[in-house]
Enzyme design. Sequence first.
Site, PDB file in Angstrom:
ATOM      1  N   GLU A  17     -22.170  -6.517 -24.049  1.00 19.94           N
ATOM      2  CA  GLU A  17     -23.693  -7.123 -24.150  1.00 19.94           C
ATOM      3  C   GLU A  17     -24.766  -6.345 -25.085  1.00 19.94           C
ATOM      4  O   GLU A  17     -25.502  -5.689 -24.399  1.00 19.94           O
ATOM      5  CB  GLU A  17     -24.106  -7.215 -22.473  1.00 19.94           C
ATOM      6  CG  GLU A  17     -23.138  -8.282 -21.829  1.00 19.94           C
ATOM      7  CD  GLU A  17     -23.550  -8.329 -20.277  1.00 19.94           C
ATOM      8  OE1 GLU A  17     -24.165  -7.460 -20.061  1.00 19.94           O
ATOM      9  OE2 GLU A  17     -23.473  -9.393 -19.703  1.00 19.94           O
ATOM     10  N   GLU A  35     -17.609 -13.875 -18.920  1.00 21.16           N
ATOM     11  CA  GLU A  35     -17.895 -13.133 -17.659  1.00 21.16           C
ATOM     12  C   GLU A  35     -18.651 -14.424 -16.982  1.00 21.16           C
ATOM     13  O   GLU A  35     -19.664 -14.997 -17.289  1.00 21.16           O
ATOM     14  CB  GLU A  35     -18.759 -11.967 -17.506  1.00 21.16           C
ATOM     15  CG  GLU A  35     -17.872 -10.688 -18.232  1.00 21.16           C
ATOM     16  CD  GLU A  35     -19.194  -9.705 -18.383  1.00 21.16           C
ATOM     17  OE1 GLU A  35     -20.049  -9.582 -17.462  1.00 21.16           O
ATOM     18  OE2 GLU A  35     -18.983  -8.703 -18.990  1.00 21.16           O
TER      19      GLU A  35
HETATM   20  C1  GLA Z   1     -22.504  -7.794 -16.970  1.00 14.74           C
HETATM   21  C2  GLA Z   1     -21.646  -6.686 -17.646  1.00 14.74           C
HETATM   22  C3  GLA Z   1     -20.493  -6.322 -16.738  1.00 14.74           C
HETATM   23  C4  GLA Z   1     -21.130  -6.176 -15.296  1.00 14.74           C
HETATM   24  C5  GLA Z   1     -21.814  -7.460 -14.937  1.00 14.74           C
HETATM   25  C6  GLA Z   1     -21.975  -7.521 -13.580  1.00 14.74           C
HETATM   26  O1  GLA Z   1     -22.312  -9.084 -17.586  1.00 14.74           O
HETATM   27  O2  GLA Z   1     -21.116  -7.122 -18.969  1.00 14.74           O
HETATM   28  O3  GLA Z   1     -20.025  -5.198 -17.087  1.00 14.74           O
HETATM   29  O4  GLA Z   1     -22.091  -5.088 -15.360  1.00 14.74           O
HETATM   30  O5  GLA Z   1     -22.947  -7.752 -15.778  1.00 14.74           O
HETATM   31  O6  GLA Z   1     -22.764  -8.750 -13.199  1.00 14.74           O
END
Ligand code: GLA
Length: 670
Positions: free
Chosen positions: A152, A308
């Site tokens: 991210e 995710e």
């Molecule tokens: C992000 C991060 C993960 C985790 C999630 C929690 O997407 O990439 O590592 O912290 O948020 O929702």
Amino acid sequence: MPGYPVLPEGLAYGGDYNPEQWPEEVWREDVRLMREAGVNLVTVGVFNWGLIEPREGEYDFSRLDRILDLLHSAGVYADLATPTSSPPTWFRRRYPGSRLVDREGHVLGGGSRHSFCPSSPDYAAASERIVAALAARYAGHPALAMWHVHNEYGWANAHCYCPASAEAFRAWLRDRYGDVGALNAAWGTTFWGLTYGSFEEVEPPVTAPVGLLTGLQLDFMRFSVDAHIACFRRERETIRRFSDLPVTTNFMIPNCKPMDYWRWAAEVDVVANDHYLDSARADPHIELAMAADLTRSVAGGRPWMLMEHSTGAVNWQPRNLAKRPGEMRRNTLAHVARGSDSAMFFQWRASRYGAEKFHSAMVPHAGTDSRIWRDVVALGADLGRLAGVRGARVTAEVAVVWDWESYWALEFEWRPSADLRFRERIEAYYEALWREHVTVDFVHPSADLSPYRLVVAPSSYLIGEAPAKNLHRYVEAGGHLLVSYFSGIVDENDTIHPGPYPGALREVLGVAVEEFHPLRGHETVALRPPKSSGPESSKHGATGRIWSERVRLAGARAVHEFADGPDAGHPAVTRHDLGAGSAWYVSTALDAESGLRALVAGVLDHAGVSRPRGLPDTLELVRRGDHLFLINHADAPVTVDGVTGTGVLDGAAYGGSATVPAGGVVVVRT
Ligand code: GLA
């Protein structure tokens, strides 16, 4: 594109796997459960830097070796991550110049991830070394399917204001403008006499006593995107020295405002996205659909990866609502319907430690005797049945204009109203289209618009001359355009287009705006058909919020006028027939139920956009290739006529209609 699709067959199913937080006996249970659920891909090593390089230059890969071997023995592929979003604790102490500095000048602390400056030369060197070591060691490992660079980008450290960032920003400006005179012209620095004598005088836009030059702010946003892209490229090129497998990084579309993902898209072999439901919303699945459509559009229509999402609650919202029965399944399948070839979660096993211990997982703290686990197993079976959708495309007849630069610029300080928010209007129009069962693409205003019958621009405050001409040509050639207020106002430097508003779009819309009349917080204005009303103005009862303005017709005709408020008796909604197409303008904030839905339906009809009729507006209907997805978000069953084919999830033969159970999903291969 190297190696895409990433798996030999089917859709990818799995999540972030952090076995380093558990003793090894748990790992064996993990892979057994992965097989039970049909998991075939897991992301490993995302935050492992401090574990694989415990001291600078000293590597210990023994644990990661065992993890990858174990996954391979279980037939689970690895999406191997570079650990660079969480530098080790020694790095921070050893290289204090790499620390992140915020706008107020605070040096941000450690004990967390993302705590580094993206322009730091020390970070660049250290991250390149760890990525090279990782890639050299694992490039040929049979468990590997792909590389997951970082995590991210731009989430927590989008902008750094440290001395290294300031220096890099000045170098970036020199590169962009060549000489400081060009910078002064672009930023309009005669204003307040802020003319720069040299690039050395430019500082990043740190907190100032009052309003900052907006050209400075815009360029700092652009520079910061480039700074993160440079970090990604460095890692990608390092991996490429050892491996040809696909390389990606997980985006956060649309919830990471500082990252311009149109720019990012060209950098990755496959677009991957993280998406979490905003549980404070009444209908969070509509924002999910928007995110998925935008992700597909960023991917250029190619299949993308949902890297995710969550099985249940997250941990970072004010109130972290658990998903209700069936909600996870609807969410996952909506992403697949809108182009994802994977369904990945954060995370495999719920963590016991640190900041995210209350975040849901595929294996919750409650273990396998839980609804979440049973749903995870059932979802794996559903995804197995959906293998045939892999690679299929979604096509759309309607596009919505989305430009991150416009998003940034609109939300700088000192706009005519604090209620002017980029996503507010985009989401209002998206919702109206979603409820009409219309699938949309998102486009940059300079994109090829010829595939679309209708282009909607709800929030195009910033639009350069060339993209404005693009919209003009599109309409002349027979396209239909629907524009909302406060669009076409400034160019790419946030400088007002000359003449009456909306400068860049005045000609295509056939209107001129004399003055803005923003409304007070709770004020509304009524709309009515104009005196000389045509058939499309037959809908009464529309109500506007936020905005009113004095529109003068300059080629267009009024479809609605204001019945009260500061512009009573003047045009509120207009239509301009131009060439073979038409351009519509809406000068107040209508909401789905207060006139927007009716207006959008009328414009869709005028543009000849095909869509099903008579279905409840809680049913999500998307076609991907020959798969028709029917997702029922309501508490009552829905029967959809005109559906013939085989039920992919239930094996049923549908001959003419399909009934979707309350909260259920039916996928029909037609
Ligand atoms: C992000 C991060 C993960 C985790 C999630 C929690 O997407 O990439 O590592 O912290 O948020 O929702």
